[in-house]
Design an enzyme around this catalytic site. Structure first.
Site, PDB file in Angstrom:
ATOM      1  N   TYR A 113       1.691  22.744  14.703  1.00  0.00           N
ATOM      2  CA  TYR A 113       2.245  21.923  15.769  1.00  0.00           C
ATOM      3  C   TYR A 113       3.344  21.046  15.192  1.00  0.00           C
ATOM      4  O   TYR A 113       3.205  20.511  14.095  1.00  0.00           O
ATOM      5  CB  TYR A 113       1.148  21.057  16.387  1.00  0.00           C
ATOM      6  CG  TYR A 113       1.656  20.129  17.456  1.00  0.00           C
ATOM      7  CD1 TYR A 113       1.838  20.590  18.754  1.00  0.00           C
ATOM      8  CD2 TYR A 113       1.986  18.814  17.166  1.00  0.00           C
ATOM      9  CE1 TYR A 113       2.328  19.757  19.742  1.00  0.00           C
ATOM     10  CE2 TYR A 113       2.479  17.966  18.142  1.00  0.00           C
ATOM     11  CZ  TYR A 113       2.648  18.439  19.430  1.00  0.00           C
ATOM     12  OH  TYR A 113       3.140  17.609  20.407  1.00  0.00           O
ATOM     13  N   TRP A 115       7.866  19.777  16.019  1.00  0.00           N
ATOM     14  CA  TRP A 115       9.133  20.136  16.662  1.00  0.00           C
ATOM     15  C   TRP A 115       9.956  21.107  15.835  1.00  0.00           C
ATOM     16  O   TRP A 115      10.803  21.810  16.382  1.00  0.00           O
ATOM     17  CB  TRP A 115       9.935  18.867  16.925  1.00  0.00           C
ATOM     18  CG  TRP A 115       9.504  18.125  18.147  1.00  0.00           C
ATOM     19  CD1 TRP A 115       8.227  17.754  18.470  1.00  0.00           C
ATOM     20  CD2 TRP A 115      10.331  17.673  19.217  1.00  0.00           C
ATOM     21  NE1 TRP A 115       8.216  17.076  19.668  1.00  0.00           N
ATOM     22  CE2 TRP A 115       9.506  17.010  20.146  1.00  0.00           C
ATOM     23  CE3 TRP A 115      11.694  17.735  19.461  1.00  0.00           C
ATOM     24  CZ2 TRP A 115       9.997  16.434  21.309  1.00  0.00           C
ATOM     25  CZ3 TRP A 115      12.187  17.154  20.621  1.00  0.00           C
ATOM     26  CH2 TRP A 115      11.351  16.520  21.540  1.00  0.00           C
TER      27      TRP A 115
END
Length: 778
Positions: A113, A115
């Site tokens: 997880y 960006w």
């Protein structure tokens, strides 16, 4: 002679112009067409050229000497041995094979997880997941840390997908024309709106909000932090105790109903469950009447101001904005459900400039624009492993293999994970209770991390693979909600032995005996041309012509139309609720959900409900009287490039700033600029005090994203740097959504008068030679 050049580039925080001199990235400036460029660009060159780069493959010393099953040493404290690519790829291939043959693919967790980068091809998680899917798959994660409660809850109440609700948000240009009042629960901090997932060409939100103020729209900021809104909005600040927004909404709702200001015709036609929630608000179901006075006692706001605000909302065109961060708290589903309930009482849902929006300010484009067609992306292919976990349950999973938990109406069990592979993220930033996460990270047999810098996650790995940064490879940027495409040409070569992830996995695929299904025997350039060709086809279907790849990658931003510039959320439903039924069981807005009620969850019943914060209910406030608010920083995207110049420029003697009210500071003998220690029973950290009346009394605000830097010689491994997640609890919002609840944290704070320890995480960890004497046998 100096050889200098400039090229357009892009990131999650915007387009920029890169200056390269003698094959070294010197700086990235904001794009000249962006009137509000993000200063986060100033972190890129200094971080990529900094002392924390992962330059060569590295293996934790004990793991290399004794193997994964010996479980020698302690992750996070032990030195590394740098090795060559051939050796590390052989170690990875052999270990993956062993895990699969012994325990199966369900023993591999790669639900990475984070960006990562903004490119459509070189997205770290996408690369990793496609690779592992060629070899039987992995246990994945579901949801996100930002708004997991909304992702699970909102389909029951409003239908559809919450991500679509964000893209369908009423445009701010419509608000400027039609709204009279905007009530913001949690504010709308511009530090959040510097970024947009996948990238943003131009930062237009500040101008759109300013236009609303110029048009006479009144703003009310209900937030513990005054600076959670732009000063140009001249917003009225109503500072509540953190975690009491649901109570305030209920006090407003009670007043609206008691004074006959609710829209009964709207409620009858467009909603179900009004009588149930009315009975609750009036105390008929639990004996507690949720009046404005009751809400004032919970929140610290003035009861008469709550009543007056209720009347203002009912007699003016009103948009209710609820920040996504409110759900990252104990029982975080409740302010979301109560937002819809309150908006339904006003009867303005679906009208221009009225209704509600959950997640305005979550990125740069909400209420501003959307993409006109979809962009191509590197396909991940099929994952043959069906098991998954809610994203915020990583520690629970590793510490409780086979343990039972509830989620979204299902009874589930955690897998028994032996290998963790992380790419494009930093759980030692975004996860809660980092001492607990450290303990959880000792459990797997092998942890592999792909990284650019030596973050805390890399330091807790067994094998670290050095990766190229976005500026060191070619890609193209298309934000998930942006109406532009931006070239991302390679600016400089990767340093030392760093390599782009596609090339790492292509080499590893051959070593693992793959059939070429990961790379399909294409190069990076061939894949990029294929993805751009697919994007050109999507554009053509939407009536848009894009330039060819070579023209695009050598050029500038390609602007595209906003597909719905006058968007009004739920306007079609309001126009004809029979023809445009919602995908809820009733086809209407569900103020009471029979489906959720049927799950029998005492922490999330069938309608919006008030719950006391868990630590308050447990009596923790006597020992830890301050509420900790932790939000997106001004100086970086989460923890990305924390060692960059702009990020470091805002620190106080190398520590993250913590905002504290003058009265709270005075009581503790704290002055502006002092180094302080925040602590509770979970952990402690150092920070730099910033004394300001912008924060409500009784709360402190500490940015997230400081790279975790534990001092193992201090009590509870005190973090040197100012990471709030050493203090946050690792409990969930509820059994329905299992979202993170970090904002429900209590702390105490005191001046730190000891010797100030150095920050170590902005440089490399200790490296040793592989033939030194084994410390575990000493």
């Amino acid at each position: 002679m100096t050889n200098a050049s400039t090229r357009v580039t892009a990131s999650h925080w915007g387009a920029g112009v890169a200056v390269v001199r003698d094959d070294k990235l010197v700086e990235i400036e904001g794009h000249p067409t962006d009137v509000s460029p993000s200063p986060i660009n100033r972190n890129i060159a200094s971080s990529l050229n900094g002392r924390a780069r992962v330059l060569r493959p590295a293996v934790r010393e004990s793991w290399l000497k004794h193997g994964p099953q010996a479980r020698k040493g302690e992750r996070g404290r032990e030195p590394f041995v740098e090795v060559e690519w051939d050796e590390v790829l052989e170690l990875v291939a052999r270990e993956h094979r062993r895990i699969v043959e012994t325990h199966g693919n369900e023993a591999i967790y790669a639900g990475s997880y984070g960006w990562a980068s903004a490119g459509r091809f070189h997205h770290a998680q996408g690369q990793l997941k496609r690779f592992l899917n060629q070899f039987g798959g992995f246990v994945r994660s579901e949801g996100n840390y930002s708004y997991n409660a909304a992702l699970t809850l909102m389909p029951y109440i409003v239908g559809g997908n919450y991500r679509d609700h964000i893209s369908q948000a009423t445009r701010w240009s419509v608000v400027a024309e039609h709204s009279e009042l905007v009530v913001m629960f949690g504010g709308m901090p511009l530090r959040n709106t510097q970024v947009s997932d996948g990238g943003v060409a131009r930062h237009r939100l500040p101008g759109r909000l300013a236009a609303c103020a110029e048009a006479g729209v009144k703003f009310v900021n209900i937030s513990p932090l005054r600076s959670d809104v732009m000063s140009v909005l001249d917003a009225e600040w109503l500072p509540p105790r953190p975690g009491t927004d649901t109570a305030i909404m209920m006090g407003l709702a009670h007043t609206i109903i008691a004074e006959g200001l609710h829209d009964r015709a709207f409620l009858d036609r467009y909603t179900v469950g009004f009588d149930r929630i009315r009975a609750y608000l009036f105390g008929e179901s639990d004996g507690v009447v949720k009046t404005a006075d009751w809400a004032a006692a919970k929140s610290g706001l003035d009861a008469e101001r709550i009543r007056r605000l209720a009347r203002e909302m009912a007699t003016h065109r009103t948009l209710i904005c609820t920040a996504a961060g409110l759900q990252r708290a104990d029982y975080g589903e409740q302010p979301l459900w109560m937002t819809v309930t309150l908006a339904a009482l006003l009867g303005q849902i679906g009208l221009p400039g009225g209704g509600y929006g959950i997640g305005y300010g979550v990125n740069a484009n909400v209420g501003v624009a959307d993409r006109p067609f979809r962009w191509a992306a590197f396909p991940q292919d099929r994952n043959d492993v069906e098991n998954y976990i809610p994203v915020a349950m990583i520690s629970d999973m590793l510490l409780n293999p086979g343990g039972r938990y509830d989620y979204n109406g299902e009874a589930r069990r955690f897998p028994d994970i032996r290998m963790v592979w992380w790419a494009g993220g930093n759980p030692f930033h975004h996860h809660q209770d980092l001492n607990r996460l450290r303990a959880a990270f000792q459990k797997p047999e092998t942890i592999i991390v792909n990284e650019i810098n030596w973050t805390a996650t890399a330091r807790h790995a067994d094998i670290v693979l050095p990766c190229a940064a976005p500026q060191e490879r070619t890609d193209f940027c298309g934000g998930h909600s942006d109406n532009a495409l931006i070239p991302m040409p390679q600016l400089v070569p990767p340093p030392a032995q760093a390599m782009c992830e596609f090339d790492i996995f292509a080499r590893l695929e051959k070593r693992m005996g793959g059939r070429g299904t990961f790379s399909t025997n294409k190069s990076v350039d061939e894949w990029l041309r294929q993805l751009w060709s697919e994007t050109m086809e999507f554009a053509a279907e939407a009536g848009t012509t894009l330039p060819d790849w070579d023209t695009f990658i050598a050029g500038d931003i390609v602007d595209l139309p906003d597909p719905s510039p006058n968007q009004v959320f739920l306007s079609e439903f309001r126009a004809d609720p029979e023809r445009n039924r919602l995908s809820t069981p009733s086809g209407r807005l569900e103020l009471y959900s029979e489906k959720i009620a049927s799950f029998g969850y005492d922490d999330c019943p069938g309608h919006a409900t008030w719950f006391e914060q868990r630590d308050l209910a447990d009596g923790q406030a006597k020992r830890y009287p301050l509420s900790l608010v932790s939000g997106q920083p001004e100086t970086r995207l989460h923890s990305q490039l924390d060692n960059g110049d702009f990020s470091k420029s805002k620190k106080i003697r190398g520590r993250e700033p913590v905002l504290i009210h003058p009265d709270d500071a005075r009581e503790r003998g704290i002055n502006d600029g002092d180094i302080v220690e925040l602590f509770n029973e979970r952990g402690r950290c150092l920070a730099g005090a910033k004394v300001t009346d912008d924060i409500v009394r009784g709360a402190v605000f500490l940015w997230t994203g400081a790279w975790y830097d534990p001092d193992f010689d201090a009590e509870r491994n005190r973090d040197r740097h100012g990471n709030p997640n050493v203090l946050t609890h690792d409990r969930r919002t509820s059994r329905l959504t299992q979202g993170p609840a970090a904002h429900s944290t209590l702390v105490e704070i005191r001046r730190f008068d000891g010797d100030l320890p150095p920050i170590t995480v902005h440089s490399v960890p200790q490296f040793v030679s592989r033939d030194r004497r084994d410390p575990s046998n000493s």
